[in-house]
Write a protein that holds these residues in place. Structure first.
Motif, PDB file in Angstrom:
ATOM      1  N   LYS A   1      40.453  35.156  44.750  1.00 54.83           N
ATOM      2  CA  LYS A   1      41.221  34.808  43.904  1.00 54.83           C
ATOM      3  C   LYS A   1      39.916  34.281  42.874  1.00 54.83           C
ATOM      4  O   LYS A   1      40.557  35.490  41.998  1.00 54.83           O
ATOM      5  CB  LYS A   1      41.908  33.633  43.962  1.00 54.83           C
ATOM      6  N   THR A   2      39.266  34.754  42.998  1.00 52.39           N
ATOM      7  CA  THR A   2      37.705  34.208  41.782  1.00 52.39           C
ATOM      8  C   THR A   2      37.359  36.028  41.553  1.00 52.39           C
ATOM      9  O   THR A   2      37.721  35.958  39.997  1.00 52.39           O
ATOM     10  CB  THR A   2      36.739  33.515  42.328  1.00 52.39           C
ATOM     11  N   PHE A   3      37.182  36.851  42.162  1.00 60.85           N
ATOM     12  CA  PHE A   3      36.878  38.446  42.366  1.00 60.85           C
ATOM     13  C   PHE A   3      37.966  38.141  41.268  1.00 60.85           C
ATOM     14  O   PHE A   3      37.832  39.551  40.737  1.00 60.85           O
ATOM     15  CB  PHE A   3      36.351  38.644  43.320  1.00 60.85           C
ATOM     16  N   LEU A   4      38.956  38.117  41.640  1.00 58.56           N
ATOM     17  CA  LEU A   4      40.213  39.035  41.417  1.00 58.56           C
ATOM     18  C   LEU A   4      40.112  39.093  39.521  1.00 58.56           C
ATOM     19  O   LEU A   4      40.811  39.541  39.025  1.00 58.56           O
ATOM     20  CB  LEU A   4      41.825  38.674  42.148  1.00 58.56           C
ATOM     21  N   SER A   5      40.718  37.278  39.413  1.00 55.28           N
ATOM     22  CA  SER A   5      40.578  37.090  37.853  1.00 55.28           C
ATOM     23  C   SER A   5      39.153  37.376  36.668  1.00 55.28           C
ATOM     24  O   SER A   5      39.376  37.601  36.395  1.00 55.28           O
ATOM     25  CB  SER A   5      40.131  35.698  38.056  1.00 55.28           C
TER      26      SER A   5
END
Length: 304
Positions: free
Chosen positions: A289-293
């Motif tokens: 999720k962090t990388f997606l953001s």
């Protein structure tokens, strides 16, 4: 800690046979005897009282019941992976893994740069990047072989959640010294007078281009055709030849001043979008999720 510890052996073996299309193939990948895998598959079929595979001369294919079980098993396996990664994340993202699938244009310089920047902040996060066509990118997301898919798309995809979508207008790319380099936009008809290097006909971009030419009554023959976006970019950089690309695919070249990207005007070429895809119903690990953001933010830097 390994997520395999949280997955039932029978379902792990079942998924590997489904992936490989044979018990022998699963045996080689898992380093487990074929007899042990056969017993687990038979146990599942007996417990459910259904046939999970159609046995064929050239391998095993999932039955309708097998497809249903495979969907459940993949989601269970992904959930086990998520739990383990989130437990590791309690230590501050010191360890973790993100698997990416994308079409070639994004792999040339956009995603590699993002991964390197992200790893400077989180050096313990490892990445896998697989490059394929748009349909296969979505399929890898569906099967759990990729956490995030990045592709160009025009149609809704089954079991795919679009985490981010933004327009991807078709750009004419060229060297800064080309005669059209100072244009604000370029009409389709203008390309007929210039040498072109285009993707092969199976490319979605080429298909859009060919349809637009056909409806405009234009016959534009490329001087060079290639299924490799990197090669097309090199043709542009090496001579006075034009090509087509999305802005993100050539952003670094434009920033360096070695290439110019000018919008191509034609309504038939509109409606092409960049999509960030994940699996519907899946709870993503914190690191994913962090990388997606992070990717969403960097995509938003596009000058469209």
């Amino acid at each position: 800690m390994k997520s395999d510890h949280l997955k039932e052996t029978s379902l792990r073996y079942f998924l590997e046979v489904a992936r490989c299309g044979s018990i022998n193939g699963a045996s080689e990948r898992l380093c487990v005897a074929t007899s042990a895998i056969s017993r687990q598959i038979s146990g599942l079929e007996n417990a459910l009282d259904v046939q999970l595979f159609e046995r064929r001369p050239r391998g095993m294919v999932l039955s309708a019941a097998g497809e249903m079980l495979a969907t459940h098993a993949r989601r269970a396996a992904l959930e086990a992976d998520r739990v383990v990664l989130d437990i590791l994340a309690l230590q501050g993202f010191h360890k973790g893994h993100v698997s990416l699938a994308c079409t070639e244009g994004f792999a040339i310089n956009f995603l590699p740069g993002l991964v390197i920047d992200f790893q400077e902040k989180y050096p313990g996060i490892h990445f896998t990047l697989q490059v394929s066509g748009p349909a296969h990118v979505s399929e890898m997301v569906r099967t759990g072989d990729a956490d995030i898919g990045m592709t160009f798309n025009r149609l809704a995809q089954k079991d795919i959640k679009v985490e981010h979508r933004q327009p991807a207008p078709v750009m004419v790319i060229m060297r800064p010294d080309h005669a059209l380099a100072k244009s604000k936009s370029i009409r389709l008809s203008q390309l007929a007078a210039h040498a072109l290097a285009l993707p092969t006909p199976e490319s979605s971009l080429r298909q859009l281009f060919d349809v637009a030419c056909s409806r405009s009554g234009l016959l534009i023959e490329p001087r060079v055709t290639s299924n490799c976006a990197t090669a097309l970019h090199r043709f542009v950089l090496s001579g006075g030849i034009l090509s087509l690309a999305g802005e993100v695919s050539v952003r670094n070249y434009v920033a360096e001043g070695t290439m110019v990207a000018v919008p191509l005007q034609d309504k038939m070429l509109e409606g092409r979008n960049i999509e960030l895809q994940t699996l519907v119903g899946r709870t993503l690990p914190g690191v994913v999720k962090t990388f997606l953001s992070y990717v969403k933010g960097r995509l938003g830097e596009a000058e469209i």
